[in-house]
Design an enzyme around this catalytic site. Structure first.
Site, PDB file in Angstrom:
ATOM      1  N   GLU A 101       3.905  -8.055   7.470  1.00 57.40           N
ATOM      2  CA  GLU A 101       2.650  -8.760   7.195  1.00 57.40           C
ATOM      3  C   GLU A 101       2.761  -9.889   6.184  1.00 57.40           C
ATOM      4  O   GLU A 101       1.993  -9.937   5.211  1.00 57.40           O
ATOM      5  CB  GLU A 101       1.574  -7.759   6.748  1.00 57.40           C
ATOM      6  CG  GLU A 101       1.290  -6.692   7.785  1.00 57.40           C
ATOM      7  CD  GLU A 101       0.033  -5.896   7.498  1.00 57.40           C
ATOM      8  OE1 GLU A 101      -0.472  -5.965   6.371  1.00 57.40           O
ATOM      9  OE2 GLU A 101      -0.437  -5.212   8.418  1.00 57.40           O
ATOM     10  N   ASP A 125       0.818  -1.210   0.000  1.00 49.66           N
ATOM     11  CA  ASP A 125       0.000   0.000   0.000  1.00 49.66           C
ATOM     12  C   ASP A 125       0.859   1.271   0.000  1.00 49.66           C
ATOM     13  O   ASP A 125       0.685   2.143   0.837  1.00 49.66           O
ATOM     14  CB  ASP A 125      -0.903  -0.060   1.248  1.00 49.66           C
ATOM     15  CG  ASP A 125      -1.864   1.102   1.353  1.00 49.66           C
ATOM     16  OD1 ASP A 125      -2.409   1.514   0.320  1.00 49.66           O
ATOM     17  OD2 ASP A 125      -2.049   1.600   2.474  1.00 49.66           O
ATOM     18  N   TYR A 155      -6.394  -3.693  12.742  1.00 46.59           N
ATOM     19  CA  TYR A 155      -7.282  -2.640  12.243  1.00 46.59           C
ATOM     20  C   TYR A 155      -8.759  -2.787  12.603  1.00 46.59           C
ATOM     21  O   TYR A 155      -9.610  -2.407  11.809  1.00 46.59           O
ATOM     22  CB  TYR A 155      -7.111  -2.507  10.724  1.00 46.59           C
ATOM     23  CG  TYR A 155      -5.816  -1.787  10.373  1.00 46.59           C
ATOM     24  CD1 TYR A 155      -5.750  -0.405  10.430  1.00 46.59           C
ATOM     25  CD2 TYR A 155      -4.673  -2.499  10.009  1.00 46.59           C
ATOM     26  CE1 TYR A 155      -4.580   0.273  10.137  1.00 46.59           C
ATOM     27  CE2 TYR A 155      -3.493  -1.833   9.708  1.00 46.59           C
ATOM     28  CZ  TYR A 155      -3.455  -0.447   9.777  1.00 46.59           C
ATOM     29  OH  TYR A 155      -2.293   0.221   9.496  1.00 46.59           O
ATOM     30  N   GLU A 186       0.941  -1.081  14.058  1.00 45.13           N
ATOM     31  CA  GLU A 186       0.012  -0.415  13.138  1.00 45.13           C
ATOM     32  C   GLU A 186      -1.397  -0.508  13.679  1.00 45.13           C
ATOM     33  O   GLU A 186      -1.841  -1.580  14.118  1.00 45.13           O
ATOM     34  CB  GLU A 186       0.014  -1.065  11.740  1.00 45.13           C
ATOM     35  CG  GLU A 186       1.166  -0.647  10.863  1.00 45.13           C
ATOM     36  CD  GLU A 186       1.039  -1.144   9.431  1.00 45.13           C
ATOM     37  OE1 GLU A 186      -0.114  -1.250   8.939  1.00 45.13           O
ATOM     38  OE2 GLU A 186       2.079  -1.420   8.821  1.00 45.13           O
TER      39      GLU A 186
HETATM   40  C1  GCB Z   1      -1.183  -2.389   6.603  1.00 45.26           C
HETATM   41  C2  GCB Z   1       0.104  -2.219   5.890  1.00 45.26           C
HETATM   42  C3  GCB Z   1       0.363  -0.765   5.499  1.00 45.26           C
HETATM   43  C4  GCB Z   1      -0.932  -0.139   4.990  1.00 45.26           C
HETATM   44  C5  GCB Z   1      -1.944  -0.165   6.099  1.00 45.26           C
HETATM   45  C6  GCB Z   1      -3.295   0.416   5.672  1.00 45.26           C
HETATM   46  O1  GCB Z   1      -1.420  -3.349   7.271  1.00 45.26           O
HETATM   47  O2  GCB Z   1       1.195  -2.731   6.590  1.00 45.26           O
HETATM   48  O3  GCB Z   1       1.367  -0.740   4.533  1.00 45.26           O
HETATM   49  O4  GCB Z   1      -0.726   1.161   4.532  1.00 45.26           O
HETATM   50  O5  GCB Z   1      -2.172  -1.486   6.476  1.00 45.26           O
HETATM   51  O6  GCB Z   1      -3.558   1.566   5.964  1.00 45.26           O
HETATM   52  O7  GCB Z   1      -4.050  -0.288   5.022  1.00 45.26           O
END
Ligand code: GCB
Length: 600
Positions: free
Chosen positions: A415, A166, A471, A509
């Site tokens: 990841e 991403d 997330y 994250e």
């Molecule tokens: C993740 C990735 C990161 C993305 C992020 C997202 O898990 O490691 O590179 O930018 O999520 O915001 O989706």
């Protein structure tokens, strides 16, 4: 694997000149450049700044999205005063692969867009004349390369990258190019590892020279330029009485100077700043100098307007000021090793770095931006080739960064797909092969994606501490359902807590895309209020578990990604905008972090 990765410098034995500025540049759409003798002259070049990613300068989409071969060229004057020395070109980063030609002679190739390499051009160079330096480069993505992705060919014949990650595939000479000269018999590398005693420290060093003749002496000076220890030989100990330790947000540096002499003549000299400190993982604590440390900081990107992924000292300075203002003490070089200046900043400012190799996109379904390809990444027939490149880049990253006191740990993957058993042999090999690479034996880790939980990951046995990317509240259980997201997070963490694993966990994250200036009461996703609520939710959870030893929300600043229906001109999870101004959440988090002691 690169032998010569020392940062360039000028002194009485060495020469270093940056070749930054405007270079000639041309796309090679048909990959005909080599056959058409572009090594002697680019037929119709434009001017391109270096260091910079070429993409965002263009106003037409074909050029911005260009995928394939492209060339750089520059005439470089090499002064006659350098005769008798080894002459080299040092590229900080050529994304992703490059072949170097000087005066028409092929010098070498390199693959890997985020680490430096040296081209020894001694045999090709003309002194007191201009020399034609030409680079053939390529920015395609492949499954057997880092970072992983595909290169598609559209029906109109144009190539397009499909990253399994991403961030935008910014390409070009993203870091400075140096013309360097070193004596033939020179310092190739050194290591310095500290152990601490009672008001005393010992710096155990080794020095590698290109030839075995000559003797080596090493001197350590404090910030007042006073000599505090000396030693002779290619390996030895520097004993420092009353050492000023390098500490988190309280950095003290010493200058280490290595001299090579023969018959009383100085042959080479190399100096660098080092810090005296130790790093250990003790149970669920991360310790610096035996003191527990709680990580507060960010996942970051090297990303800014105009020059894309180029290293920019001005952006870096601003980022450090922002991180200091926030009360941060650490960051991860997501998702690739950064420019060496970043580590030098961190050494001086007392920041801890989780140093990450560009092993990102090792998960087919992770490419949800691409519609997701549902198979286990490590079942692919590309892993053998990938492994070689991966190990090569881990080796170079550790080799390059091992002497920085700021480097806390090595992140060997971001990841990867570890929820299928086929990942295990790859991990076993990688962790075994990298065990002895770091003389400081720093912890090794990787980030576990949302799908790789306490229950589902087959690779939990490998890391020395855990990095979790989670997330809830954004990619699932979002909006009004966030309370279920919190409950799910706690369920997983309860399992970590109940297990016999006693290692630190750092949240590397979590976050919510947030459109700056969008306010809504009550909150909705994308609003500034929702970003704060999501951070509050995570912080409540962190404060409930003592083995959580750090928090690094995603991301310090908004950054550019591939275009898609999940992204509004990039990833907006920054606490700061792409032009480095705060969102509301930055004030909230600053308040929290200023209250948390670094050594809590
Ligand atoms: C993740 C990735 C990161 C993305 C992020 C997202 O898990 O490691 O590179 O930018 O999520 O915001 O989706």
């Amino acid at each position: 694997m690169e032998q010569e990765l020392l940062y360039p410098l000028t002194n009485k034995c060495r020469f270093d000149q940056k070749l930054d500025g405007l270079w000639d540049f041309e796309f090679d759409r048909e990959s005909q450049g080599l056959a058409d003798n572009w090594t002697a002259k680019l037929p119709d070049p434009i001017k391109m700044p270096v260091p910079a990613s070429f993409n965002d300068f263009f106003t037409d989409k074909d050029s911005r999205e260009y995928t394939g071969d492209f060339w750089y060229a520059k005439r470089v004057f090499v002064p006659g005063s350098l005769r008798g020395k080894l002459i080299g070109l040092r590229f900080g980063a050529a994304t992703h692969r490059a072949t170097v030609y000087v005066n028409g002679q092929e010098i070498r190739s390199h693959e890997g867009g985020f680490l430096p390499f040296l081209a020894d051009i001694t045999s090709a160079v003309k002194f007191d004349e201009e020399n034609l330096v030409v680079l053939e480069m390529n920015n395609e993505l492949h499954r057997d390369a880092l970072p992983a992705g595909d290169t598609a060919v559209l029906k109109n014949g144009k190539k397009m990258v499909k990253p399994f990650f991403d961030f935008y595939n910014y390409s070009g000479l993203n870091r400075s190019v140096h013309l360097v000269a070193t004596p033939e018999n020179h310092v190739v590398d050194y290591t310095a590892v500290s152990t601490l005693g009672d008001d005393l420290a010992t710096v155990h060093y080794t020095v590698t020279t290109s030839q075995s003749v000559g003797s080596v002496s090493v001197t350590l000076r404090d910030k007042d330029d006073q000599i505090v220890a000396t030693s002779n030989g290619r390996t030895g100990d520097l004993v420092v009485q009353h050492p000023q330790l390098w500490n988190v947000r309280d950095a003290h540096l010493y200058t280490l100077t290595i001299q090579v002499t023969a018959n009383d003549n100085l042959i080479d000299e190399y100096s660098d700043e080092i810090g005296i400190r130790t790093i250990t993982i003790a149970g669920h604590q991360i310790e610096v100098n035996g003191q527990p440390v709680y990580l507060k900081g960010f996942g970051r990107h090297e990303d800014s307007i105009y020059a894309g992924r180029a290293f920019d000292l001005n952006v870096e300075k601003r980022d450090f000021e922002l991180m200091k203002w926030m009360g941060a003490n650490s960051f991860r070089t997501s998702h690739y090793p950064y420019d060496e200046e970043v580590y030098r900043f961190a050494d001086r400012e007392g920041f801890l770095i989780i140093d990450e190799v560009p092993a990102v996109g090792f998960k087919m379904a992770a490419a949800s931006f691409l519609g997701g390809l549902d198979q286990s990444f490590f079942d692919g027939d590309w892993t053998e080739e990938l492994y070689k490149k991966h190990l090569d880049q881990v080796t170079d990253m550790i080799h390059r960064d091992k002497n920085h006191p700021s480097v806390l740990a090595w992140s060997l993957f971001n990841e990867p797909d570890t929820s299928s058993k086929s990942a295990v042999p790859y991990f076993e090999k990688m962790f075994a092969a990298t065990k002895a690479l770091d003389p400081d034996q720093r912890p090794r880790t990787f980030t576990l994606n949302e799908d790789d939980t306490f229950d589902t990951s087959y690779c939990k046995q490998f890391p020395d501490f855990y990095l979790l990317n989670r997330y809830p509240g954004w990619y699932h259980k979002w909006g009004y359902e966030i309370s279920d997201g919190e409950a799910g997070l706690r369920e997983e963490l309860d399992k970590w807590a109940a297990s016999d694993i006693d290692k630190p966990v750092v949240f590397s994250e979590y976050g919510a895309d947030t459109q700056p200036g969008l306010h809504k009461l009550p909150s909705v996703m994308w609003s500034e209020e929702y970003q704060i609520e999501l951070l509050q939710m995570f912080n409540r959870v962190f404060d409930s578990y003592d083995f959580i030893r750090g928090e690094q929300p995603w991301n310090l600043a908004d950054f550019q990604t591939v275009e898609g229906n999940m992204r509004v001109n990039g990833n907006k999870k920054g606490l700061f905008t792409r032009d480095r101004q705060p969102k509301e959440a930055a004030f909230y988090l600053r308040h929290r972090w200023l209250d948390i002691d670094n050594n809590f």
